[in-house]
Design an enzyme around this catalytic site. Sequence first.
Site, mmCIF file in Angstrom:
data_model
loop_
_atom_site.group_PDB
_atom_site.id
_atom_site.type_symbol
_atom_site.label_atom_id
_atom_site.label_comp_id
_atom_site.label_asym_id
_atom_site.label_seq_id
_atom_site.Cartn_x
_atom_site.Cartn_y
_atom_site.Cartn_z
ATOM 1 N N SER A 40 -4.494 4.877 -0.135
ATOM 2 C CA SER A 40 -5.009 4.044 0.950
ATOM 3 C C SER A 40 -3.861 3.699 1.884
ATOM 4 O O SER A 40 -2.679 3.869 1.531
ATOM 5 C CB SER A 40 -5.616 2.766 0.374
ATOM 6 N N TYR A 91 -5.658 -4.429 -5.443
ATOM 7 C CA TYR A 91 -5.935 -3.183 -4.730
ATOM 8 C C TYR A 91 -4.671 -2.525 -4.187
ATOM 9 O O TYR A 91 -4.394 -1.357 -4.454
ATOM 10 C CB TYR A 91 -6.932 -3.435 -3.597
#
Length: 820
Positions: free
Chosen positions: A662, A674
Site C-alpha cells: 500500500s 495497517y
Amino acid sequence: MWFWLLAFVGFYFLFRWYWYRQILQNLTDKYVFITGCDSGFGNLLARQLDEQGLRVLAACLTQRGTEQLKEATSQRLQTIILDVTDSENVAAAASWVKQQVGDRGLWGLVNNAGIGSPVAPNGWLTKNDFCKILNVNLVGMIDVTLSLLPLIRKSKGRIVNVSSIVGRISMTGGGYSISKYGVEAFSDSLSRERQNTTMWFWLLAFVGFYFLFRWYWYRQILQNLTDKYVFITGCDSGFGNLLARQLDEQGLRVLAACLTQRGTEQLKEATSQRLQTIILDVTNSENVAAVASWVKQQVGDRGLWGLVNNAGIASPIAPNGWLTKNDFCKVLNVNLVGMIDVTLSLLPLIRKAKGRIVNVSSAAGRLSLTGGGYNISKYGVEAFSDSLRRELCSFGVKVCIIEPGAFKTHITDPKDFQETIQQIWSCLPEETKESYGKGSLDIYFKAMHIMVDIISSKLSLEQRSFPAELSCETENQPRRGWGYTWEAASSRERQNTTMWFWLLVIMGFYFLFRWYWYRQILQNLTDKYVFITGCDSGFGNLLARQLDEQGLRVLAACLTQRGTEQLKEATSQRLQTVILDVTDSENVAAAASWVKQQVGDRGLWGLVNNAGISSPIAPNGWLTKNDFCKVLNVNLVGMIDVTLSLLPLIRKAKGRIVNVSSGAGRLSLTGGGYSISKYGVEAFSDSLRRELCSFGVKVCIIEPGAFKTHITDPKYFQETIKQIWSHLPEETKESYGKSSYDIYFKNMHSSVDVVSSKLSLVTDCMEHALTAVHPHTRYSAGWDVKLIYLPLSYLPTSLVDFLWSLVTVSLAKMLLKQDP
C-alpha cells in the site's frame, strides 16, 4: 560566494549541535522504564541513567538479570520481571509502574527488549519462526507502549523505540527486518500524533536568509568603472559588438578587437571616442603578441581590468565521419587555441589589476550532441577556464564562464551552414555516402534548418551577463548559463527551444524504449497457473476474472463459500476455487497441497498475496494489542505463511510473486496495524526478491492508494470508530479531548468519500506483473500514492512530520467549523 555558503552550512551545524546538546534540569525526579535490561543496551543504559540520578525502572526477563543489575546500581533503581509477549505480565508491570511514579507520570519509556534469531533465507523458515520474532520485537513493544501511554502523556515524556538499520533496508530473511520495519512504522505514526516544528522553523528561516543574502551579494556593483579597461575579442558582430557598445555606454574604457577593418569602422561609428579598436586574428600568434603590446600601451600601470574571450566560429558542424582533421583544427584554432594565446599574452596585465577573465563557452561545452570541432573546443574552454580560475584565485583574479545556448549570430547563419555542408558532402568518397545513405544529406539539411529557425535573436540575454561579471563588486559566479538551456530558469522574457528540442528528443526516445521494453508480454499463458488470495471481492475478485478472460489457469482462494460460488458463476470452467483463511496454518497447508495437485510438475507460475484487512484504523492510544495483532496476522503473518508454503512450486516454474502492499507501506500517517503490516510486506518482499533472483523468480510489490473495496467501507469504519471510542477510559478521552472523536470521525468520512472506484488501475498492474516479460519491481496505482505518499516518503522524516502537522491542524480547524 562558496566561502559564505560554507559559513552558513557550518553555522547551521553549529546551531544544530548546540540545539541538541541542551540537557534538561532536575532529572532526579524523572522516572524511566526500560525493557530488556538483562544485558546489552538495556543493561548498560539502566546503569548509565542510574549514575545520572534518574529513577530507573528496569524490566528484565529473568530473576538472575534483576539480581545482577541491582548489585551494579544504587538503591534508587527498581527492577521487575517482564516477558513482553505475555499480555497479563505487561498489564501487571504497567500497574506496578503506575504505583511507582504516582501523579508525576512516566517521563521515559525505552522499548529495548528484542531478539534477532532466526535469521535465514525465507524459504528455510516457517510461519512460527517469523511469529517468534514479531511477537517480541513488534507486538510486545506495541503492547508495552499502549499500556504505559497514559502515564507518558501525563508527564509529556519521551518514548524511545529501538529499531535497527535493517528497519530501513531489508537485506536478510526472517522476521527481524520485518519487525524493525514495523517498529519504524509504529514510531512514525505515534510521533505524528504530537508534532514538533521548532527546528524546521529555524531551518527555513536560515534558508530564507541565505537566499536573501545571496540576492543582495550578487547585486552589488563596483564604483569608479570609468577608469577600468576591458579588452574584448570578436567585436565585428554578435555578442562582442553588442557588449562593446553597452560597456561604452556604462563609461568603461573598451578596447575592441575586430577581425576586419570594416568591423572596426562600424563599431567606432556607433560608440564614443573612449572606445579604441584594433584588428586581431586570434589564430595568428604574431598578431596576438602585437595586440598585447598595444593593450599594454593603452592601460599603462593600471593594468587590464577585464578580458572577454568572445571570438569564435562554429562551422563546420557535421557528422564526424564526414569531416577531416583540418575541419576540426580550423575550429579548435579559433575557439580554444586562440583563446588560450590571447589569455596568456594579457595575463600579466590582468594580474596587475586583479581583474576579471570572461571566457565564452557554450551549452555544447556541457553536452556534446553534434559532430565537428565546436563541441570539442567548448569542452576545452570549460577545462581551461576551471584550471585558470583555481590557479589565479590567489592573485585576486576571477575567471568566469558564459554558457549561451543557440542565438542568432554570424556563426549560426543558415546560408553558411548549407554551403559548408554541401561542400563537405560533395567531397566525400562514394563509399562514405553509401554507408550513411544517399538521403542523409537531406535529413541533415532539414534538421539544421529547423534548429536555425528556432534560435533566439535576443542577444541581450547573453550580453546582459557580461557587465555583471565585469562590474560585480563581490565574487562572481564561476558559470553563467543563458539561452536555450538556462533561459527558462534565468529569464521569462522569451523561451527558445533549441537545446530543449534535443533534450525532448532524448527523453522521448527513452520513454519510447521504456514503453516497448515493458509492454512485451509472455507467450503461451494458457498453460500457466496463478494462485490468488482474497478473491471474495475487490482487487482479488476482479483480477481472477480478468486473468481467466486472458486464458490463464486461475486458482482462486476465497474466505467464504458464498465468495467461491459467486466467482464460479462469473468465470469459465478453467477457474478453480478453494476456501482459505490465511490466519489458519492448517488451512494454508491444505491449500498448498491442493495447489500442488492442480499444477503437477509444471509448478506455480504466479502467486498474488492479496488477502488483507485494514480496520481498526485509529490513533494508537485508542487501540489495544489485539487490535494490532488482528491486522498483522492477516496482512503480514498470513502472507508470509502462504508464500513459504508455495515457494517450492514457484521456484520450480521460475515464476512470479506479487505482494499487495500500500502507499501506507511507504509512509505511515495513521495509527493502527495497517501501516505497520504494509511496512512489513515491503521488508519481506525486498528480502525475498534479493534472495530469489538467482532462482529466476521475480518478486513484485503493488502499492495502491485508496480504492473503493470492502476494506474502505465507510459504514464499517464508522461503526469501528464508535465502538473503539465507547470502550475508551474517561482518562484517555479527556487527554485526547472530547472533540478529537468528532474530528477523527469526520476526517475518516471525508477520506472515504474521495477513494477511487477504478479498481482496474490496480488489477492491471497485477496482470502486468504476472504476464510481462520485464515486470516492474514496484507498481504505484492511484493519484494519492503518486502525488502524496511517494514524494513525501523520500523527504527527511522531520520535514514530513512538519508538513503533516500543518495538514492535520488545518484539517481539524476546517472540520470543526462544519456542521455536524
